[in-house]
Design an enzyme around this catalytic site. Structure first.
Site, PDB file in Angstrom:
ATOM      1  NE  ARG A   1      -3.445   0.420   2.528  1.00 39.99           N
ATOM      2  CZ  ARG A   1      -4.063   0.279   3.645  1.00 39.99           C
ATOM      3  NH1 ARG A   1      -4.299   0.229   4.698  1.00 39.99           N
ATOM      4  NH2 ARG A   1      -5.595   1.614   3.325  1.00 39.99           N
TER       5      ARG A   1
ATOM      6  CG  HIS B   1      -8.055   6.291  10.642  1.00 38.88           C
ATOM      7  ND1 HIS B   1      -9.802   5.772   9.923  1.00 38.88           N
ATOM      8  CD2 HIS B   1      -9.212   6.937  12.269  1.00 38.88           C
ATOM      9  CE1 HIS B   1     -10.627   6.589  10.938  1.00 38.88           C
ATOM     10  NE2 HIS B   1     -10.615   6.876  11.403  1.00 38.88           N
TER      11      HIS B   1
ATOM     12  CB  CYS C   1      10.769  -2.774  18.723  1.00 41.90           C
ATOM     13  SG  CYS C   1      12.085  -1.616  19.618  1.00 41.90           S
TER      14      CYS C   1
ATOM     15  CB  CYS D   1      11.378  -3.281  23.305  1.00 38.11           C
ATOM     16  SG  CYS D   1       9.992  -3.528  22.692  1.00 38.11           S
TER      17      CYS D   1
ATOM     18  CB  ALA E   1     -12.687  15.641  -3.840  1.00 42.33           C
TER      19      ALA E   1
HETATM   20  N1  APR Z   1     -14.859  12.313  -4.336  1.00 42.97           N
HETATM   21  C1  APR Z   1     -15.684  12.205  -2.902  1.00 42.97           C
HETATM   22  N2  APR Z   1     -15.993  11.007  -2.766  1.00 42.97           N
HETATM   23  C2  APR Z   1     -15.794  10.440  -3.674  1.00 42.97           C
HETATM   24  C3  APR Z   1     -15.169  10.090  -4.462  1.00 42.97           C
HETATM   25  C4  APR Z   1     -14.769  11.683  -5.051  1.00 42.97           C
HETATM   26  N3  APR Z   1     -14.254  11.143  -6.483  1.00 42.97           N
HETATM   27  N4  APR Z   1     -15.383   8.292  -4.660  1.00 42.97           N
HETATM   28  C5  APR Z   1     -15.902   7.713  -3.726  1.00 42.97           C
HETATM   29  N5  APR Z   1     -16.273   8.500  -3.498  1.00 42.97           N
HETATM   30  C6  APR Z   1     -17.132   8.631  -1.619  1.00 42.97           C
HETATM   31  C7  APR Z   1     -17.889   7.452  -1.817  1.00 42.97           C
HETATM   32  O1  APR Z   1     -19.306   7.614  -2.477  1.00 42.97           O
HETATM   33  C8  APR Z   1     -17.807   7.852  -0.732  1.00 42.97           C
HETATM   34  O2  APR Z   1     -19.009   8.046   0.513  1.00 42.97           O
HETATM   35  O3  APR Z   1     -16.154   8.720  -1.070  1.00 42.97           O
HETATM   36  C9  APR Z   1     -16.663   7.604   0.523  1.00 42.97           C
HETATM   37  C10 APR Z   1     -15.953   6.103   0.787  1.00 42.97           C
HETATM   38  O4  APR Z   1     -15.711   5.445   1.653  1.00 42.97           O
HETATM   39  P1  APR Z   1     -15.694   5.265   2.543  1.00 42.97           P
HETATM   40  O5  APR Z   1     -14.808   4.144   1.899  1.00 42.97           O
HETATM   41  O6  APR Z   1     -16.214   4.456   3.728  1.00 42.97           O
HETATM   42  O7  APR Z   1     -14.421   6.014   3.159  1.00 42.97           O
HETATM   43  P2  APR Z   1     -14.303   6.374   4.697  1.00 42.97           P
HETATM   44  O8  APR Z   1     -15.202   6.771   4.763  1.00 42.97           O
HETATM   45  O9  APR Z   1     -12.838   7.138   4.113  1.00 42.97           O
HETATM   46  O10 APR Z   1     -14.043   5.040   6.415  1.00 42.97           O
HETATM   47  C11 APR Z   1     -12.841   4.507   5.340  1.00 42.97           C
HETATM   48  O11 APR Z   1     -12.525   3.004   7.161  1.00 42.97           O
HETATM   49  O12 APR Z   1     -11.378   1.061   6.473  1.00 42.97           O
HETATM   50  C12 APR Z   1     -11.080   1.894   7.402  1.00 42.97           C
HETATM   51  O13 APR Z   1      -9.315   2.900   8.954  1.00 42.97           O
HETATM   52  C13 APR Z   1      -9.996   2.941   6.941  1.00 42.97           C
HETATM   53  O14 APR Z   1     -10.371   5.180   7.349  1.00 42.97           O
HETATM   54  C14 APR Z   1     -10.632   4.260   6.966  1.00 42.97           C
HETATM   55  C15 APR Z   1     -12.316   4.483   7.115  1.00 42.97           C
END
Ligand code: APR
Length: 267
Positions: A83, A132, A166, A169, A250
């Site tokens: 990643r 996070h 580490c 430790c 976005a």
């Molecule tokens: N611009 C804006 N929003 C977008 C776009 C884009 N181009 N493409 C997709 N999205 C939106 C989707 O519609 C959705 O609502 O982004 C959102 C992504 O949602 P999630 O995948 O649930 O992401 P998030 O809310 O950040 O939660 C994910 O959970 O897996 C854990 O810790 C991890 O931080 C992460 C969190």
């Protein structure tokens, strides 16, 4: 879901952007709360989308918990190394640069992100609260002694990879991200909650509003009297808290918002 950029926002989105620009122009303190959707247009897969190739056979719970790391350290460390490589190959899209430009129009602008990819900082945003954690920081799994990122192994291939030990430790070193079942970093959380309760406007970009406790932030802002502005191509659980909804990706909406502010400043 991945959304690609189109040329211009739709008419109702353009009206919402104009309204949002008016709110931001009058605000002293603005919080921008971002989630995985913020990074989609930079080609960074969301958490579940990242379970491809070698990793497709695992559930997130098999890769993103402390128990999984202790059972299969090389598997989990290798997935995070992969990643990290994806993130390094990506570049911030125009929406990131728009958030940097937004700092010129707002006396105090803070980004509170659920993302671990570091793209806000790379784009040049000055105040970023990482709820996070970060793919670029490491600590040992037992005592959380910090470990230098430069010393973390980086396999060139998509493969498992033994974590380093580490030096203090001897415990295996893990990425400094928040795993399932873990609490969020205390300082970042306190700062984010204070900012949400005291801002005049919150822009919520690219988050589904499903992951707690970050999902509370728009509701805290609204309860504190802030105007909540959602930027997302799809309806979400955040939409219920939003006063203004800019439906679109976005990478389109945020540059259009800065353009609206720039035009307003010139007249
Ligand atoms: N611009 C804006 N929003 C977008 C776009 C884009 N181009 N493409 C997709 N999205 C939106 C989707 O519609 C959705 O609502 O982004 C959102 C992504 O949602 P999630 O995948 O649930 O992401 P998030 O809310 O950040 O939660 C994910 O959970 O897996 C854990 O810790 C991890 O931080 C992460 C969190």
């Amino acid at each position: 879901m991945w959304i690609t950029r189109s040329q211009a926002p739709a008419a109702d989105t353009a009206r919402a952007i104009a309204a949002a620009a008016g709110v931001l122009r009058a605000a002293q303190r603005v919080v921008v709360a971002t989630g995985a959707g913020m990074s989609c247009e930079s080609g960074i897969p969301t958490f579940r989308d990242a379970l491809t190739g070698l990793w497709a056979r695992y559930d997130p719970e098999e890769l993103a918990t402390e128990a999984a790391f202790r059972r299969h350290p090389a598997r989990v460390f290798g997935w995070y190394a992969w990643r990290r490589r994806l993130v390094r190959a990506a570049t911030p899209h125009p929406g990131y640069h728009a958030l940097v430009a937004l700092e010129r129009f707002v006396p105090e602008l803070v980004i509170v992100t659920q993302n671990v990819d570091g793209l806000h900082r790379r784009a040049g945003s000055r105040r970023v609260v990482e709820l996070h954690g970060s793919l670029d920081r490491f600590s040992c799994v037992d005592a959380r002694h910090p470990f230098p990122a430069a010393a973390a192994p980086e396999p060139a291939e998509d493969t498992e990879c033994e974590p380093p030990s580490c030096p203090e430790c001897g415990a295996p070193v893990r990425p400094d991200v928040v795993w399932f079942g873990e609490t969020l970093p205390a300082q970042a959380t306190a700062e984010a909650w204070d900012l949400a309760a005291s801002c005049q406007a919150m822009l919520v970009v690219g988050t589904s509003g499903l992951v707690q406790p970050a999902a509370q932030l728009p509701f805290i802002a609204r309860d504190g009297g802030a105007t909540v502005i959602e930027v997302n191509p799809d309806p979400t659980d955040v939409s219920a808290a939003a006063h203004i909804i800019c439906r679109g990706p976005a990478g389109v909406v945020l540059p259009a918002l800065v353009a609206a502010l720039t035009e307003g400043a010139a007249t």
